[in-house]
Design an enzyme around this catalytic site. Structure first.
Site, PDB file in Angstrom:
ATOM      1  N   THR A 133      -3.310  -6.518   0.950  1.00  0.00           N
ATOM      2  CA  THR A 133      -2.436  -6.908  -0.171  1.00  0.00           C
ATOM      3  C   THR A 133      -3.079  -7.935  -1.096  1.00  0.00           C
ATOM      4  OG1 THR A 133      -1.343  -8.636   1.125  1.00  0.00           O
ATOM      5  CG2 THR A 133      -0.355  -6.433   1.192  1.00  0.00           C
ATOM      6  N   TYR A 144      -4.417 -15.198  -2.074  1.00  0.00           N
ATOM      7  CA  TYR A 144      -4.207 -14.004  -2.897  1.00  0.00           C
ATOM      8  C   TYR A 144      -3.055 -14.261  -3.877  1.00  0.00           C
ATOM      9  CZ  TYR A 144      -7.011 -11.569   0.683  1.00  0.00           C
ATOM     10  OH  TYR A 144      -8.005 -11.184   1.558  1.00  0.00           O
ATOM     11  N   ALA A 198      -3.882  -1.201  -1.456  1.00  0.00           N
ATOM     12  CA  ALA A 198      -3.135  -0.246  -2.290  1.00  0.00           C
ATOM     13  C   ALA A 198      -2.107  -1.014  -3.092  1.00  0.00           C
ATOM     14  CB  ALA A 198      -2.447   0.804  -1.432  1.00  0.00           C
ATOM     15  N   ARG A 199      -1.833  -0.544  -4.295  1.00  0.00           N
ATOM     16  CA  ARG A 199      -0.772  -1.215  -5.069  1.00  0.00           C
ATOM     17  C   ARG A 199       0.306  -0.285  -5.556  1.00  0.00           C
ATOM     18  NH1 ARG A 199      -4.349  -4.491  -9.341  1.00  0.00           N
ATOM     19  NH2 ARG A 199      -6.033  -3.054  -9.727  1.00  0.00           N
ATOM     20  N   LEU A 254     -12.450   0.927   1.295  1.00  0.00           N
ATOM     21  CA  LEU A 254     -12.682   1.856   0.177  1.00  0.00           C
ATOM     22  C   LEU A 254     -13.678   1.283  -0.838  1.00  0.00           C
ATOM     23  CD1 LEU A 254      -9.033   3.115  -0.393  1.00  0.00           C
ATOM     24  CD2 LEU A 254     -10.921   4.301   0.751  1.00  0.00           C
ATOM     25  N   GLN A 313      -0.785   5.688  -3.787  1.00  0.00           N
ATOM     26  CA  GLN A 313      -2.139   5.462  -3.246  1.00  0.00           C
ATOM     27  C   GLN A 313      -2.165   5.560  -1.722  1.00  0.00           C
ATOM     28  OE1 GLN A 313      -3.487   1.736  -5.024  1.00  0.00           O
ATOM     29  NE2 GLN A 313      -4.458   2.830  -6.710  1.00  0.00           N
ATOM     30  N   TYR A 323     -12.649  -4.929   6.216  1.00  0.00           N
ATOM     31  CA  TYR A 323     -12.065  -5.052   4.869  1.00  0.00           C
ATOM     32  C   TYR A 323     -12.910  -4.336   3.828  1.00  0.00           C
ATOM     33  CZ  TYR A 323     -14.755  -9.388   3.395  1.00  0.00           C
ATOM     34  OH  TYR A 323     -15.685 -10.329   3.020  1.00  0.00           O
ATOM     35  N   ARG A 345     -13.953  -6.349 -10.292  1.00  0.00           N
ATOM     36  CA  ARG A 345     -14.956  -5.309 -10.443  1.00  0.00           C
ATOM     37  C   ARG A 345     -15.760  -5.482 -11.737  1.00  0.00           C
ATOM     38  NH1 ARG A 345     -10.705  -0.915  -8.332  1.00  0.00           N
ATOM     39  NH2 ARG A 345      -9.422  -2.235  -9.682  1.00  0.00           N
TER      40      ARG A 345
END
Ligand code: NAP
Length: 331
Positions: free
Chosen positions: A20, A57, A282-283, A207, A287, A204, A228
């Site tokens: 998350t 986070y 995932a958000r 993906l 997903q 972690y 990113r």
């Protein structure tokens, strides 16, 4: 869904955990709370019973959203909550490591409040702190376990030497490190340590921050503070090398298993080590729909060798996830 006992003591987790970080917004270009809550509440529908979060986070936001989703969904008895401690931040959102006992004890109470619970299933030291004696850090975690505020102890981003030092004071139930078929640094150090000590691994970035989703393309733009924009894997000419590997892995997954590269990437993490859990960031609920494609098949050694050959052939200039490491405090 495959499951795993996290500490040999009854804290059971699904072998896919919901990550998350992006739900907190910070370093992911913002968050949509309602969509995030729907995502968290959809996780158990796919058998996901582990949720991984951290105070940093979104500077509390991710934990608050997790707490809200769990409370509104009546999910507390259905999910194991994993969070972290030992990072501090200031008003300018500058993050630094702080694994002092005072900080850890305070953070655990803050996390309990934000998560709306009276126990944390797994508390993890987020990053080792070079300015604090390991004895102090480990004994703080042992204290929290004795107090019943946490049920299992984890450490993240530790080296084997740091794992040994911590273990002299407190039992480590879980290690959390980056691990995916593009980022295999722990093959040489932390994974052998976990195997030798029968320790669980939360992998972690399973993906690789979406690179292994099969949906990534060279023209993708990342809004705002999305990490990113600074991730060296997503910069040309390297980005194209990784995308070429993903394309061939997609073909490999389809030809051999009737699956997609995303399914292959998660299955790879699970088949590398029987005590691993893949953290899947995932958000949106959509997903998570592919979770159901991960079960009921396996990658044997020959397949894993072929995957390595495909990656090595395309990615001639590999780079690790080191860019994410937060600095130590100025002391
Ligand atoms: P990740 O799981 O490798 O990638 C997550 C991203 O992949 C998502 O935000 C989404 O990006 C994309 N994605 C996910 N499912 C998809 C689908 N079905 N189709 C297309 N795209 C999809 O990265 P991560 O979130 O960094 O890592 C997972 C978790 O590990 C984190 O949430 C956190 O809990 C933990 N973690 C821990 C540490 C640590 O230091 N301990 C560090 C990093 C992460 P878009 O929505 O933008 O497309």
């Amino acid at each position: 869904m495959e499951t795993l006992d996290l500490n040999g003591n009854g804290v059971v987790a699904s072998r896919i955990g919901l990550g998350t970080w992006a739900i907190g917004g910070w370093m992911w270009g913002g968050t949509d709370e309602a969509e995030s809550i729907r995502t968290i509440q959809s996780a158990p529908d796919h058998g996901i019973t582990l949720i991984d979060t951290a105070p940093v986070y979104g500077f509390g936001r991710s934990e608050e959203i997790v707490g809200k989703a769990v409370k509104q969904g009546g999910l507390r008895d259905k999910v194991a909550l994993a969070t972290k401690c030992a990072l501090e931040w200031d008003a300018k959102e500058r993050v630094a490591r702080n694994a002092t006992k005072n900080r850890i004890l305070k953070e655990a109470d803050d996390s309990l409040r934000r998560l709306g619970t009276d126990y944390i299933d797994l508390l993890q030291i987020h990053w080792p702190d070079p300015n604090v004696d390991m004895y102090e850090t480990a004994s703080a975690m042992a204290t929290l376990r004795e107090q019943g505020k946490i049920r299992a102890v984890g450490v993240s981003n530790f080296t084997p030497a740091q794992l040994d030092a911590f273990s002299e004071v407190a039992t480590i139930d879980v290690v959390q490190n980056p691990y995916n078929l593009f980022e295999r640094q722990i093959d040489e150090d932390v994974l052998p340590w976990a195997q030798a000590h029968d320790t669980r691994l939360l992998a972690y970035g399973a993906l690789c921050r979406g690179l292994l989703s099969g949906r990534m393309h060279a023209g993708r733009e990342f809004p705002g503070d999305d990490l990113r924009n600074n991730d060296p894997k997503f910069q040309q000419p390297r980005f194209d090398q990784y995308l070429a590997a993903v394309n061939e892995l997609e073909q490999f997954a389809q030809d051999n298993y009737g699956k997609h590269v995303l399914d292959l990437a998660i299955r790879w993490v699970l088949d590398q080590y029987p005590h691993s859990v893949a953290l899947w960031g995932a958000r949106t609920p959509e997903q998570l729909e592919a979770v159901d494609n991960v079960w009921g098949w396996h990658l044997d050694e020959a397949a894993r060798n072929q995957i390595k050959e495909i990656v090595d052939r395309h990615v001639v200039d590999p780079v690790g996830p080191e860019f994410m490491a937060p600095p130590a405090r100025d002391v």
